[in-house]
Design a protein around this motif. Structure first.
Motif, PDB file in Angstrom:
ATOM      1  N   ILE A   1       0.858  -1.172   0.000  1.00 53.72           N
ATOM      2  CA  ILE A   1       0.000   0.000   0.000  1.00 53.72           C
ATOM      3  C   ILE A   1       0.899   1.229   0.000  1.00 53.72           C
ATOM      4  CG2 ILE A   1      -0.222  -0.102   2.530  1.00 53.72           C
ATOM      5  CD1 ILE A   1      -2.959   1.254   2.214  1.00 53.72           C
ATOM      6  N   TYR A   2       0.583   2.201  -0.867  1.00 56.78           N
ATOM      7  CA  TYR A   2       1.366   3.426  -1.003  1.00 56.78           C
ATOM      8  C   TYR A   2       0.448   4.607  -0.683  1.00 56.78           C
ATOM      9  CZ  TYR A   2       4.149   0.193  -3.829  1.00 56.78           C
ATOM     10  OH  TYR A   2       4.857  -0.892  -4.286  1.00 56.78           O
ATOM     11  N   VAL A   3       0.996   5.593   0.036  1.00 57.68           N
ATOM     12  CA  VAL A   3       0.213   6.770   0.411  1.00 57.68           C
ATOM     13  C   VAL A   3       0.964   8.015  -0.036  1.00 57.68           C
ATOM     14  CG1 VAL A   3      -0.827   8.063   2.308  1.00 57.68           C
ATOM     15  CG2 VAL A   3      -0.780   5.566   2.389  1.00 57.68           C
ATOM     16  N   ARG A   4       0.224   8.917  -0.700  1.00 55.72           N
ATOM     17  CA  ARG A   4       0.780  10.207  -1.130  1.00 55.72           C
ATOM     18  C   ARG A   4      -0.148  11.317  -0.662  1.00 55.72           C
ATOM     19  NH1 ARG A   4       4.313  10.996  -6.092  1.00 55.72           N
ATOM     20  NH2 ARG A   4       5.710   9.221  -5.953  1.00 55.72           N
ATOM     21  N   GLN A   5       0.442  12.473  -0.437  1.00 51.67           N
ATOM     22  CA  GLN A   5      -0.338  13.660  -0.092  1.00 51.67           C
ATOM     23  C   GLN A   5       0.354  14.869  -0.689  1.00 51.67           C
ATOM     24  OE1 GLN A   5      -0.694  14.687   4.109  1.00 51.67           O
ATOM     25  NE2 GLN A   5      -2.822  15.308   3.805  1.00 51.67           N
ATOM     26  N   GLY A   6      -0.411  15.681  -1.408  1.00 52.40           N
ATOM     27  CA  GLY A   6       0.185  16.835  -2.062  1.00 52.40           C
ATOM     28  C   GLY A   6       1.238  16.449  -3.075  1.00 52.40           C
ATOM     29  N   PHE A   7       1.013  15.326  -3.803  1.00 54.14           N
ATOM     30  CA  PHE A   7       1.916  14.840  -4.856  1.00 54.14           C
ATOM     31  C   PHE A   7       3.242  14.312  -4.328  1.00 54.14           C
ATOM     32  CE2 PHE A   7      -0.111  18.040  -8.015  1.00 54.14           C
ATOM     33  CZ  PHE A   7      -1.249  17.257  -8.060  1.00 54.14           C
ATOM     34  N   GLU A   8       3.381  14.176  -3.035  1.00 50.10           N
ATOM     35  CA  GLU A   8       4.632  13.698  -2.465  1.00 50.10           C
ATOM     36  C   GLU A   8       4.382  12.405  -1.681  1.00 50.10           C
ATOM     37  OE1 GLU A   8       7.499  14.846  -3.185  1.00 50.10           O
ATOM     38  OE2 GLU A   8       6.735  16.583  -4.302  1.00 50.10           O
ATOM     39  N   PRO A   9       5.337  11.449  -1.726  1.00 51.82           N
ATOM     40  CA  PRO A   9       5.170  10.203  -0.965  1.00 51.82           C
ATOM     41  C   PRO A   9       5.145  10.464   0.533  1.00 51.82           C
ATOM     42  CG  PRO A   9       6.928  10.022  -2.613  1.00 51.82           C
ATOM     43  CD  PRO A   9       6.564  11.465  -2.531  1.00 51.82           C
ATOM     44  N   VAL A  10       4.264   9.754   1.243  1.00 54.26           N
ATOM     45  CA  VAL A  10       4.183   9.839   2.699  1.00 54.26           C
ATOM     46  C   VAL A  10       4.773   8.574   3.321  1.00 54.26           C
ATOM     47  CG1 VAL A  10       2.651  10.081   4.685  1.00 54.26           C
ATOM     48  CG2 VAL A  10       2.164  11.336   2.580  1.00 54.26           C
ATOM     49  N   PHE A  11       4.246   7.421   2.930  1.00 52.77           N
ATOM     50  CA  PHE A  11       4.810   6.159   3.394  1.00 52.77           C
ATOM     51  C   PHE A  11       4.247   5.037   2.547  1.00 52.77           C
ATOM     52  CE2 PHE A  11       0.783   6.217   5.605  1.00 52.77           C
ATOM     53  CZ  PHE A  11       0.397   4.883   5.665  1.00 52.77           C
ATOM     54  N   ASP A  12       4.842   3.858   2.650  1.00 55.38           N
ATOM     55  CA  ASP A  12       4.300   2.649   2.037  1.00 55.38           C
ATOM     56  C   ASP A  12       4.559   1.494   2.994  1.00 55.38           C
ATOM     57  OD1 ASP A  12       6.808   0.969   0.745  1.00 55.38           O
ATOM     58  OD2 ASP A  12       7.178   3.134   0.793  1.00 55.38           O
ATOM     59  N   ALA A  13       3.752   0.454   2.849  1.00 53.39           N
ATOM     60  CA  ALA A  13       3.838  -0.674   3.778  1.00 53.39           C
ATOM     61  C   ALA A  13       3.301  -1.922   3.089  1.00 53.39           C
ATOM     62  CB  ALA A  13       3.043  -0.374   5.048  1.00 53.39           C
ATOM     63  N   PRO A  14       3.693  -3.094   3.550  1.00 46.58           N
ATOM     64  CA  PRO A  14       3.139  -4.326   2.979  1.00 46.58           C
ATOM     65  C   PRO A  14       1.671  -4.474   3.346  1.00 46.58           C
ATOM     66  CG  PRO A  14       4.538  -4.824   4.864  1.00 46.58           C
ATOM     67  CD  PRO A  14       4.709  -3.362   4.581  1.00 46.58           C
ATOM     68  N   ILE A  15       0.933  -5.163   2.489  1.00 43.84           N
ATOM     69  CA  ILE A  15      -0.489  -5.372   2.724  1.00 43.84           C
ATOM     70  C   ILE A  15      -0.870  -6.752   2.224  1.00 43.84           C
ATOM     71  CG2 ILE A  15      -1.385  -4.489   0.534  1.00 43.84           C
ATOM     72  CD1 ILE A  15      -3.523  -3.008   2.230  1.00 43.84           C
ATOM     73  N   SER A  16      -1.883  -7.311   2.817  1.00 46.55           N
ATOM     74  CA  SER A  16      -2.317  -8.663   2.473  1.00 46.55           C
ATOM     75  C   SER A  16      -3.568  -8.602   1.604  1.00 46.55           C
ATOM     76  CB  SER A  16      -2.598  -9.455   3.759  1.00 46.55           C
ATOM     77  OG  SER A  16      -3.110 -10.731   3.446  1.00 46.55           O
ATOM     78  N   ILE A  17      -3.530  -9.327   0.477  1.00 43.16           N
ATOM     79  CA  ILE A  17      -4.670  -9.441  -0.433  1.00 43.16           C
ATOM     80  C   ILE A  17      -5.029 -10.918  -0.539  1.00 43.16           C
ATOM     81  CG2 ILE A  17      -5.530  -9.023  -2.765  1.00 43.16           C
ATOM     82  CD1 ILE A  17      -3.569  -6.727  -3.002  1.00 43.16           C
ATOM     83  N   ARG A  18      -6.260 -11.246  -0.208  1.00 46.31           N
ATOM     84  CA  ARG A  18      -6.698 -12.638  -0.274  1.00 46.31           C
ATOM     85  C   ARG A  18      -6.764 -13.100  -1.733  1.00 46.31           C
ATOM     86  NH1 ARG A  18     -11.761 -11.207   3.606  1.00 46.31           N
ATOM     87  NH2 ARG A  18     -10.523 -10.498   5.383  1.00 46.31           N
ATOM     88  N   ASP A  19      -6.466 -14.369  -1.933  1.00 46.13           N
ATOM     89  CA  ASP A  19      -6.418 -14.934  -3.294  1.00 46.13           C
ATOM     90  C   ASP A  19      -5.535 -14.061  -4.178  1.00 46.13           C
ATOM     91  OD1 ASP A  19      -8.226 -16.885  -2.440  1.00 46.13           O
ATOM     92  OD2 ASP A  19      -9.938 -15.633  -2.998  1.00 46.13           O
ATOM     93  N   ALA A  20      -4.314 -13.883  -3.721  1.00 38.50           N
ATOM     94  CA  ALA A  20      -3.411 -12.936  -4.388  1.00 38.50           C
ATOM     95  C   ALA A  20      -3.118 -13.312  -5.833  1.00 38.50           C
ATOM     96  CB  ALA A  20      -2.099 -12.825  -3.614  1.00 38.50           C
ATOM     97  N   ASP A  21      -3.322 -14.549  -6.220  1.00 34.94           N
ATOM     98  CA  ASP A  21      -3.055 -14.955  -7.600  1.00 34.94           C
ATOM     99  C   ASP A  21      -4.222 -14.642  -8.528  1.00 34.94           C
ATOM    100  OD1 ASP A  21      -0.599 -15.922  -6.837  1.00 34.94           O
ATOM    101  OD2 ASP A  21      -1.349 -17.953  -6.438  1.00 34.94           O
ATOM    102  N   ALA A  22      -5.393 -14.336  -7.981  1.00 38.61           N
ATOM    103  CA  ALA A  22      -6.576 -14.053  -8.812  1.00 38.61           C
ATOM    104  C   ALA A  22      -6.632 -12.565  -9.133  1.00 38.61           C
ATOM    105  CB  ALA A  22      -7.838 -14.480  -8.084  1.00 38.61           C
ATOM    106  N   PRO A  23      -6.977 -12.193 -10.390  1.00 39.95           N
ATOM    107  CA  PRO A  23      -7.074 -10.767 -10.737  1.00 39.95           C
ATOM    108  C   PRO A  23      -8.102 -10.052  -9.871  1.00 39.95           C
ATOM    109  CG  PRO A  23      -7.128 -12.146 -12.697  1.00 39.95           C
ATOM    110  CD  PRO A  23      -7.246 -13.073 -11.532  1.00 39.95           C
TER     111      PRO A  23
END
Length: 549
Positions: free
Chosen positions: A380-402
């Motif tokens: 997950i990536y977060v931006r504010q005012g066109f500038e990066p704030v932070f990013d972190a890992p995130i879990s998506i279920r059935d990650a192989d499915a579109p």
């Protein structure tokens, strides 16, 4: 008879020459007219075909100006450009507010399907790549793709930009702000009202208490409906304004305290110099007194005696004044007042700095936040005012499915709640085939819809149901969700132009399986020359070769 034959033979070549000349002139006129709509650099025979009548009639009926809207803009805005239908639709918190024709990139210069935002605005832009005027330019990539005024022939005809009718481009320019989402879709799609527990919700702040009536109790409203709950975002705006005023007041106080301390310091420096030179002054005066005493001892004339006595008295008086001033300057109360002024100035500056930081933090809460969840990177990536704030890992279920690509936008605040919309990039069953794009390309291009397809709320819910967001991430992004904030969930990663050399942008996500000629060619040319920018360029012959590219 012979004379008539001779006359006939003479006129025949002249008639042939006249017909040839007329044909040449007609061809030249037609060519000139064609070049007005499509510049010489993109001349193609297939583009000579006139646009279908329905498209041209639609272009006329929909050529409306935003200045003639029936209502004011409510909350945030989204622009959706349908490449199949060659039209743009503007939505706000109240629904659709504008629909108009466009002209996108022609073959080989296709405008890429994807998610963008307005990153720069210029009323009188001149393209660095094509040396062409682009009035009311609203840039969506630093390589040069933009919305701007131009010729609308009823079919794709640009070098990758999205041309708008002149009045629409002018009115829209005054309505939009940097950061507004611009979504380019193949088949026209419409956002729908949407809610989900995963969508960021701003935490309650003390600023909301400021909306209550002073004195604690609300007045009774006999016979009147219950007033609407105050908007949290409005409370945040008032809080930011109050903190900005407090920061200005603290800055003025700090400047006054610093000026007072500086004046005391200047006086102290002058006095210090006087004390250091006091002994020298006294030595000079004592020498003058001694000289006057010698003159007095030798004097016989009453006038000379009087002058010598006066000089001795004046010298002694000045020595006394110097001693008195030195004593006063060395007095402790004056030293303490200087130290106190310096301490007050330091404290005022610290308070001003703290107030400025608080005002900046309150102002940041009003800036839309952009969140991007990528299945490709599982982050997950977060931006504010066109500038990066932070990013972190995130879990998506059935990650192989579109999971597709869906844009969720915070359109407005109602009390402490946020009104969100969901916009899918494709209608179900019309997703591009990234492995074999030609297989569905002709079918997708042939579809023209009088009305956009509404996004499926069930499909949007299924997208967010697959995401597990860490609580600490949720807390960080819930500090403030201003109108215009967005959450993008996509199978793709962010495009390289998200951090282009022109400066920060919002997230740019392109759809695979779609032609990307416009951005590919511009990126290639930008490496050879420069990225398209707003530096003035001298045109050949002092005039533009063509306008509104």
């Amino acid at each position: 008879m012979r004379a008539n034959c001779h006359a006939t033979r003479t006129r025949k070549p002249m008639a042939i020459a006249a017909v040839a000349l007329l044909s040449l002139l007609a061809s030249t006129a037609a060519e000139a007219q064609f070049w007005w709509e499509t510049p010489p650099s993109t001349y193609r025979r297939e583009s000579r075909k006139p646009a279908p009548a329905p498209q041209r009639s639609e272009a006329k009926t929909n050529d409306s100006t935003p200045a003639g809207l029936d209502r004011a803009v409510l909350g945030a805005m989204i622009a959706v450009v349908s490449l199949n239908d060659q039209r743009i639709t503007i939505y706000d918190a109240g629904g659709r507010i504008l629909k108009a024709p466009v002209s996108s990139g022609t073959k080989g210069y296709e405008t890429p399907v994807g998610l963008y935002s307005i990153i720069q605005k210029n009323r009188d832009h001149v393209s660095n790549l094509y040396d062409a005027e682009m009035p009311f330019m609203q840039r969506i990539t630093w390589s040069g793709i933009a919305l701007h005024a131009g010729v609308i022939p009823g079919y794709p005809a640009s070098h990758g930009c999205v041309r708008l009718p002149y009045k629409v481009a002018e009115g829209l320019f005054d309505m939009t702000e940097r950061g507004m989402r611009v979504v380019l879709v193949r088949q026209d799609m419409a956002p729908v009202e949407f809610s989900h527990p995963l969508l960021p919700k701003p935490v309650a702040v003390a600023a909301l208490e400021a909306t209550k009536v002073a004195g604690g109790e609300q007045p009774m409203r006999l016979g009147a409906s219950e007033p609407e709950a105050p908007s949290l975002f409005d409370a945040l705006k008032r809080d930011a304004e109050a903190k900005a005023e407090a920061a200005d007041a603290a800055a003025r106080k700090a400047r006054a305290a610093r000026m007072a301390a500086n004046r005391l310091n200047a006086l102290a420096d002058r006095d210090t110099r006087f004390v250091r030179g006091a002994d020298s002054l006294k030595s000079g005066l004592e020498a003058q007194i001694k000289y006057a005493e010698e003159k007095l001892a030798q004097a016989k004339d009453p006038g000379a005696i009087a002058r010598a006595e006066a000089a001795i008295a004046l010298g002694r008086k000045r020595i006394e004044e110097i001693d008195a001033r030195v004593a006063s300057l060395n007095a402790q109360p004056k030293v303490d007042s200087i130290d106190k002024a310096m301490q007050e100035a330091k404290e005022a500056e610290e308070q001003s700095k703290a107030a400025a930081e608080a005002a900046a933090a309150a102002k940041r809460r009003l800036v839309p936040v952009s969140i991007f969840i990528s299945r490709a990177t599982q982050r997950i990536y977060v931006r504010q005012g066109f500038e990066p704030v932070f990013d972190a890992p995130i879990s998506i279920r059935d990650a192989d499915a579109p999971i597709g690509t869906t844009l969720f936008t915070a359109m407005d605040h109602t009390g402490s709640e946020v009104r969100w919309t969901a916009l899918a990039m494709y209608a179900k069953g019309m997703e591009p085939n990234a492995r074999n794009p030609a297989q569905q390309h002709a079918q997708r291009l042939s579809i023209r819809s009088p009305e956009p397809n509404p996004t499926s709320a069930e499909d949007a819910k299924a997208v967010l149901d697959r995401i597990d967001m860490p609580e600490e991430v949720r807390e960080r992004i819930s500090q403030g969700v201003a109108p215009g904030s967005s959450l993008i969930v996509s199978d793709e990663g962010m495009h390289r132009e998200t951090a282009g050399p022109g400066g920060g942008t919002d997230f740019i996500v392109l759809m695979p399986g779609e032609p990307q000629g416009g951005i590919a060619i511009r990126s290639r040319r930008s490496r050879d020359s420069d990225w398209d920018d707003d530096r003035p360029r001298r045109r050949r012959g002092g005039q533009p070769e063509y306008s509104w590219w």
